[in-house]
Design an enzyme around this catalytic site. Sequence first.
Site, PDB file in Angstrom:
ATOM      1  N   GLU A 163       0.856  -1.189   0.000  1.00 20.32           N
ATOM      2  CA  GLU A 163       0.000   0.000   0.000  1.00 20.32           C
ATOM      3  C   GLU A 163       0.887   1.231   0.000  1.00 20.32           C
ATOM      4  O   GLU A 163       1.840   1.324   0.778  1.00 20.32           O
ATOM      5  CB  GLU A 163      -0.910  -0.003   1.229  1.00 20.32           C
ATOM      6  CG  GLU A 163      -1.777   1.248   1.369  1.00 20.32           C
ATOM      7  CD  GLU A 163      -2.692   1.190   2.594  1.00 20.32           C
ATOM      8  OE1 GLU A 163      -3.073   0.073   2.996  1.00 20.32           O
ATOM      9  OE2 GLU A 163      -2.995   2.263   3.166  1.00 20.32           O
ATOM     10  N   GLU A 168      -2.827  11.394   3.087  1.00 15.49           N
ATOM     11  CA  GLU A 168      -3.891  11.192   4.060  1.00 15.49           C
ATOM     12  C   GLU A 168      -3.904  12.396   4.992  1.00 15.49           C
ATOM     13  O   GLU A 168      -2.861  12.965   5.313  1.00 15.49           O
ATOM     14  CB  GLU A 168      -3.665   9.937   4.891  1.00 15.49           C
ATOM     15  CG  GLU A 168      -3.816   8.633   4.143  1.00 15.49           C
ATOM     16  CD  GLU A 168      -3.664   7.440   5.073  1.00 15.49           C
ATOM     17  OE1 GLU A 168      -4.690   6.824   5.409  1.00 15.49           O
ATOM     18  OE2 GLU A 168      -2.512   7.149   5.472  1.00 15.49           O
TER      19      GLU A 168
END
Length: 416
Positions: A163, A168
């Site tokens: 990932e 974020e």
Amino acid sequence: MRTKRFRTPLSVVAAVAALALLVPGTSAAAPAPAAPAEAAPAAAAQAALVWSDEFNGAAGSAPSAANWNHETGSHGWGNNELQNYTNSRANSALDGNGNLVITARREANGTYTSARMTTQNKVQPHFGRVEARIKIPRGQGIWPAFWMLGGNFPGTPWPNSGEIDIMENIGREPHLVHGTVHGPGYSGGGGITGSYMHPQGWSFADDFHTFAVDWAPGSITWSVNGNPYHTVTRASTGGNQWVFDQPFFMILNVAVGGNWPGYPDGSTQFPQQMTVDYVRVYSLDGGGGGGTGTITASNGICLDVAGAANADGTPIQLAHCNGNQAQQWTVGSDGTVRAYNRCLDVSGGNTAAGTRVQLWTCNGSGAQQWQRTDGQGLRNPQSGRCLQPVGRVQNDGARTEIANCDGSAVQRWNLP
């Protein structure tokens, strides 16, 4: 409706400098120091755009189904999140001004809805600059993200699939964004993370910002508005497996609540919107990488664009080497093999043995990714199959297909 004009991409020189100068880290450090809000592009050769979605379309229309899937459901998504992801235009739609808008809502019954969109099996970059220009939402318990998962997921389960979190933000930290990788032995709270603070300490939700990774074999560097702040290399994983040298698909979503951001409270206002101006993928080498020249089979015959045509769907064949443009191929560090500024492509994105190989406009999909095998074959990772002539005959005019990799002479290719 506003049709978008391209902005000047960040230069490859800046990208290479970032990869060369930043010291690899193995854990989250203090946020990067303040830097100018926008990095000036260097006056140098620019990275080559290989795919983009500019989100040009009528207000209220759906994002392109050729590029995006909608993942739906309200099962917590492994993080005890509250939202139900839907494919409703109330949660994801174009705004008519060249943007995609993902909207998190609190519904009349007190539940939350939002959207999670992926490019899985449609657009799966393999190295390059992957970037998006985004205005994020705000508020306690709001969790916007632009990220990627390994193209072998879910067949290879997380975190072994890998990932890459490009951006974020959690609402209680409006002035911070984070870039992280997760893999085997370094996932969840043990992900390898860096953070970037807004230069003025302002909220990232106040304006658009460009979030990117420069992704090369064995190295990933994160930047905001062209300012690099975090690099991870193979050495950063502490002996654990590096799982990032493969195609990945992209994800855009806005979560509500969860273990990390916490949950909405009385200060959280709804609806909240993440506005995405564009998503783009560039080849950091300007489209080159391994070089430009002929690709020859093991018997010396050349890989050739049939009829020296450059239209989408033109078959790829073997032909006697003649030095013309139809036999000039560029091997890119982004995993593409190109002629006439188009890509070697598995027809229809199919994965079955016997699927023909053609020339097609480069779009960043898994159908256009190629890797060298130990036996000097050309393997398409999406299908797991190798390039060979139809009928396994290396004759002038023989068309090409993908087939089970067997290391035989008819699957060996000499690249420039």
